[in-house]
Design an enzyme around this catalytic site. Structure first.
Site, PDB file in Angstrom:
ATOM      1  N   GLU A  28       0.874  -1.166   0.000  1.00  0.00           N
ATOM      2  CA  GLU A  28       0.000   0.000   0.000  1.00  0.00           C
ATOM      3  C   GLU A  28       0.917   1.224   0.000  1.00  0.00           C
ATOM      4  O   GLU A  28       1.809   1.328   0.844  1.00  0.00           O
ATOM      5  CB  GLU A  28      -0.889  -0.001   1.254  1.00  0.00           C
ATOM      6  CG  GLU A  28      -1.843   1.172   1.223  1.00  0.00           C
ATOM      7  CD  GLU A  28      -2.814   1.234   2.397  1.00  0.00           C
ATOM      8  OE1 GLU A  28      -2.799   0.328   3.246  1.00  0.00           O
ATOM      9  OE2 GLU A  28      -3.566   2.221   2.439  1.00  0.00           O
ATOM     10  N   ARG A 254       5.506 -12.921   9.478  1.00  0.00           N
ATOM     11  CA  ARG A 254       6.121 -11.602   9.326  1.00  0.00           C
ATOM     12  C   ARG A 254       7.555 -11.658   9.792  1.00  0.00           C
ATOM     13  O   ARG A 254       7.886 -12.417  10.705  1.00  0.00           O
ATOM     14  CB  ARG A 254       5.423 -10.578  10.228  1.00  0.00           C
ATOM     15  CG  ARG A 254       4.070 -10.158   9.806  1.00  0.00           C
ATOM     16  CD  ARG A 254       3.521  -9.179  10.831  1.00  0.00           C
ATOM     17  NE  ARG A 254       3.999  -7.821  10.597  1.00  0.00           N
ATOM     18  CZ  ARG A 254       3.455  -7.003   9.707  1.00  0.00           C
ATOM     19  NH1 ARG A 254       2.431  -7.392   8.988  1.00  0.00           N
ATOM     20  NH2 ARG A 254       3.927  -5.788   9.540  1.00  0.00           N
ATOM     21  N   LYS A 264       4.631   0.567   9.540  1.00  0.00           N
ATOM     22  CA  LYS A 264       4.725   1.891   8.925  1.00  0.00           C
ATOM     23  C   LYS A 264       4.157   2.966   9.845  1.00  0.00           C
ATOM     24  O   LYS A 264       4.666   4.073   9.911  1.00  0.00           O
ATOM     25  CB  LYS A 264       3.965   1.897   7.594  1.00  0.00           C
ATOM     26  CG  LYS A 264       4.775   1.303   6.453  1.00  0.00           C
ATOM     27  CD  LYS A 264       4.012   1.364   5.149  1.00  0.00           C
ATOM     28  CE  LYS A 264       3.068   0.200   5.001  1.00  0.00           C
ATOM     29  NZ  LYS A 264       2.512   0.026   3.658  1.00  0.00           N
TER      30      LYS A 264
HETATM   31  P1  ATP Z   1       2.725  -2.124   7.911  1.00  0.00           P
HETATM   32  O1  ATP Z   1       2.025  -2.860   9.009  1.00  0.00           O
HETATM   33  O2  ATP Z   1       4.141  -1.827   8.162  1.00  0.00           O
HETATM   34  O3  ATP Z   1       1.945  -0.927   7.421  1.00  0.00           O
HETATM   35  P2  ATP Z   1       1.582  -3.584   5.817  1.00  0.00           P
HETATM   36  O4  ATP Z   1       1.419  -5.044   5.857  1.00  0.00           O
HETATM   37  O5  ATP Z   1       0.348  -2.773   6.050  1.00  0.00           O
HETATM   38  O6  ATP Z   1       2.761  -3.172   6.734  1.00  0.00           O
HETATM   39  P3  ATP Z   1       1.752  -3.398   3.010  1.00  0.00           P
HETATM   40  O7  ATP Z   1       2.220  -2.267   2.201  1.00  0.00           O
HETATM   41  O8  ATP Z   1       0.307  -3.739   2.982  1.00  0.00           O
HETATM   42  O9  ATP Z   1       2.215  -3.090   4.492  1.00  0.00           O
HETATM   43  O10 ATP Z   1       2.639  -4.689   2.731  1.00  0.00           O
HETATM   44  C1  ATP Z   1       2.923  -5.198   1.466  1.00  0.00           C
HETATM   45  C2  ATP Z   1       3.295  -6.643   1.610  1.00  0.00           C
HETATM   46  O11 ATP Z   1       4.398  -6.785   2.481  1.00  0.00           O
HETATM   47  C3  ATP Z   1       2.162  -7.460   2.190  1.00  0.00           C
HETATM   48  O12 ATP Z   1       2.051  -8.655   1.467  1.00  0.00           O
HETATM   49  C4  ATP Z   1       2.591  -7.721   3.604  1.00  0.00           C
HETATM   50  O13 ATP Z   1       2.061  -8.932   4.064  1.00  0.00           O
HETATM   51  C5  ATP Z   1       4.120  -7.743   3.473  1.00  0.00           C
HETATM   52  N1  ATP Z   1       4.752  -7.362   4.732  1.00  0.00           N
HETATM   53  C6  ATP Z   1       4.545  -6.248   5.447  1.00  0.00           C
HETATM   54  N2  ATP Z   1       5.258  -6.263   6.582  1.00  0.00           N
HETATM   55  C7  ATP Z   1       5.955  -7.427   6.595  1.00  0.00           C
HETATM   56  C8  ATP Z   1       6.864  -8.047   7.511  1.00  0.00           C
HETATM   57  N3  ATP Z   1       7.221  -7.449   8.652  1.00  0.00           N
HETATM   58  N4  ATP Z   1       7.388  -9.238   7.181  1.00  0.00           N
HETATM   59  C9  ATP Z   1       7.045  -9.831   6.023  1.00  0.00           C
HETATM   60  N5  ATP Z   1       6.188  -9.323   5.133  1.00  0.00           N
HETATM   61  C10 ATP Z   1       5.639  -8.124   5.403  1.00  0.00           C
HETATM   62 MG    MG Z   2      -1.317  -3.562   4.693  1.00  0.00          MG
END
Ligand code: ATP
Ligand code: MG
Length: 552
Positions: A28, A254, A264
């Site tokens: 995102e 994760r 984020k």
């Molecule tokens: P955040 O919680 O930091 O905002 P998010 O999951 O909302 O992270 P996205 O931009 O939606 O962020 O993530 C894109 C991809 O990266 C998704 O498939 C998510 O599952 C993966 N991802 C995000 N954080 C991690 C992590 N700590 N370890 C592995 N994969 C991750």
């Molecule tokens: Mg997300």
């Protein structure tokens, strides 16, 4: 190793007739990528590569309030820096019309309805596990009425939050995700790509699987918190007319690191609170921060591959990542001499005014890196901690009467020290052995220490920033729920160091962003923008090995 159990699933799918493999990385664009995303990227791309498939980048841009082109651009740049090239770049917002049409088709079949209740009421009625769900009074509207209301939602007849579209699934499902989830909300925010075209926006769940299906994704990897969403992912796809085979969601753990947060939202708070300078602050676990700090992309990739994908969440030691960084930098980083906390060393028997130039290897690990000329003279800077007026036990460096080697130059013996009024040492006096040129012992006599040095006349001042963990606790936020409660009181120390001329910026020196090893101290990255500013990447000591030894 990345993709162990996922690779097994893909292999089985191929054995049972699947003819192609397609994955995607779906960020995102509401912030910068962090080390956790690196793991997802490595997993998504390596699975595609392993099975001769393709991996695309898809921006999951369904929330106008928090997203921005700034993030889109940085994400594209970070993925390229990490060493991956998406086959194509897609945007969920390009599917808004398709998603809308599909939503109408669910409404027509009595599988979705417009609810006039607010979010709070809806959540309350949904209940929790073991509790009965309460059906909305609007649940049994006719398809005609729902279609009319949904079209008026799109047309802007209602205020933000006044209506939602919900899937009509099962208000008594054990899985809360299936208790009539929201598909559309009314939002008047300005979207960075569709601008003001849309007033209704799809939720993550309504957009994700359908986007996968439209693109022809076969294996849709995400993190474990989406396990409970999988039945919903499948439900939507099973109730739509798909252009291709149904994609499959697979979840992995994760990546979390000790002393680090990978959210984020929390990272943004660090910036907003002024704890760090921005997304690219070298203490940030963002790819921009790690990159500015000097972490090689290759080290991040190897680390992610090494830890592999698992189905249980675990926090990895930051020291383990650092050991991958050290291994890579040991191979590629040129050596230089820099004195971080200088004290003057005066060689009394050095010929007045003379400078001698020594040819010193840039990297003993790699002869191709060649040599450089380093000036030596009768006044040098050495580390304050390399001298002791009264040596503690097992101190082999410089003290009155002791001889040491100055790296690549000469053997010197300390004679005395000059103290200021506070008793602090301001100058060390010494003699050198002219027969030890190149730092060799002329008669086989033993010296126990080799020290780095910088000629005082030729030294350049450089700003050096030493970083510590941003968070003192191994698991930030574990005690209070808020990681920011565990911030270390100080995570950067700034020094003015005396460095050798070959560390100057420019042609004969180091380039922007280049990482070098300061001998005996650690690896340091030249700042990308500011000349003569160095960020400590990692120290030289392998703390991961030490931790494992202690654990054994
Ligand atoms: P955040 O919680 O930091 O905002 P998010 O999951 O909302 O992270 P996205 O931009 O939606 O962020 O993530 C894109 C991809 O990266 C998704 O498939 C998510 O599952 C993966 N991802 C995000 N954080 C991690 C992590 N700590 N370890 C592995 N994969 C991750
Ligand atoms: Mg997300």
């Amino acid at each position: 190793m990345a993709g162990d159990f996922i690779a097994d699933v893909v292999r089985q799918d191929i054995a049972s007739g699947q003819t192609r493999v397609q994955t995607r990385f779906p960020p995102e664009p509401n912030g910068y990528l962090h080390i956790g995303h690196a793991k997802a990227i490595v997993t998504d791309f390596s699975i595609a590569e392993q099975f001769d498939g393709v991996c695309n980048l898809r921006f999951d841009d369904t929330n106008p309030d928090t997203e921005d082109v700034e993030y889109v651009e940085s994400i594209i740049d970070d993925i390229r820096w990490l060493g991956f090239s998406p086959n194509q770049v897609f945007y969920a917002s390009d599917y808004f019309e398709d998603l809308y049409t599909w939503a109408e088709s669910l409404i027509e079949r009595g599988l979705a309805y417009v609810d006039d209740q607010d979010q709070e009421t809806i959540s309350g009625q949904r209940g929790g596990y073991g509790q009965e769900g309460v059906e909305s009074p609007h649940r049994n509207r006719t398809p005609e009425e729902n279609l009319d209301l949904f079209r008026r939602m799109r047309a802007g007849e209602f205020a933000d939050g006044e209506r939602v579209l919900r899937a009509k699934i099962d208000m008594q499902a054990d899985n809360m995700q299936l208790r009539d989830p929201v598909m559309y909300r009314i939002r008047r925010g300005h979207h960075h790509r569709t601008h003001d075209t849309w007033l209704i926006y799809p939720t993550y769940d309504w957009a994700h699987g359908q986007s996968d299906a439209l693109e022809g994704v076969t294996h849709s990897m995400c993190t474990l918190e989406f396990v409970t969403h999988r039945p919903l992912y499948d439900w939507y796809l099973e109730h739509l007319d798909l252009p291709r085979e149904k994609p499959q969601q697979l979840e992995f753990a994760r990546l979390e690191l000790t002393h680090t947060v990978t959210s984020k939202r929390k990272l943004r708070q660090l910036i907003d609170d002024g704890v760090v300078d921005g997304w690219d602050d070298p203490r940030m676990p963002t790819l921009q921060g790690l990159r500015r700090r000097g972490y090689p992309a290759a080290a991040i990739r190897s680390f992610c591959t090494h830890i592999g994908v698992t189905k249980t969440n675990a926090r990895h030691s930051i020291e383990e990542l650092e050991s991958f960084v050290r291994v890579e930098l040991n191979r590629v980083a040129q050596r230089r001499m820099a004195v971080l906390r200088p004290v003057k060393l005066v060689i009394d028997n050095w010929p007045a005014g003379q400078t001698e130039w020594f040819e010193i290897a840039n990297n003993p690990e790699n002869p191709d890196d060649g040599t450089r000329q380093v000036p030596f003279s009768g006044e040098l800077w050495i580390e304050r901690e390399d001298f002791a007026a009264v040596p503690p036990p097992k101190f082999f460096r410089l003290y009155p009467g002791n001889e040491v080697r100055l790296r690549g130059a000469y053997l010197v013996t300390a004679t005395s020290a000059v103290e200021d009024a506070n008793g602090d040492i301001v100058e060390v006096r010494a003699t050198y052995d002219p027969a030890s040129r190149g730092g060799n012992s002329p008669d086989g006599r033993k010296v126990k220490s080799t020290m780095h040095w910088v000629s005082a006349d030729h030294a350049i001042d450089a700003e050096v920033r030493l970083y510590e963990h941003l968070f003192a606790a191994e698991a930030p936020g574990q005690a209070t729920g808020d990681p920011l409660d565990d911030l270390a009181p100080a995570s950067v120390e700034t020094l003015v160091a005396k460095v050798e001329p070959a560390l100057a910026a420019g042609e004969s020196g180091v380039g922007p962003g280049q990482v070098v090893q300061f001998e005996r101290i650690g690896y340091f990255a030249a700042d990308r923008d500011v000349p003569l500013l160095f960020h400590r990447t990692v120290g030289l000591r392998d703390e991961w090995a030490a931790l494992q030894k202690r654990a054994a």
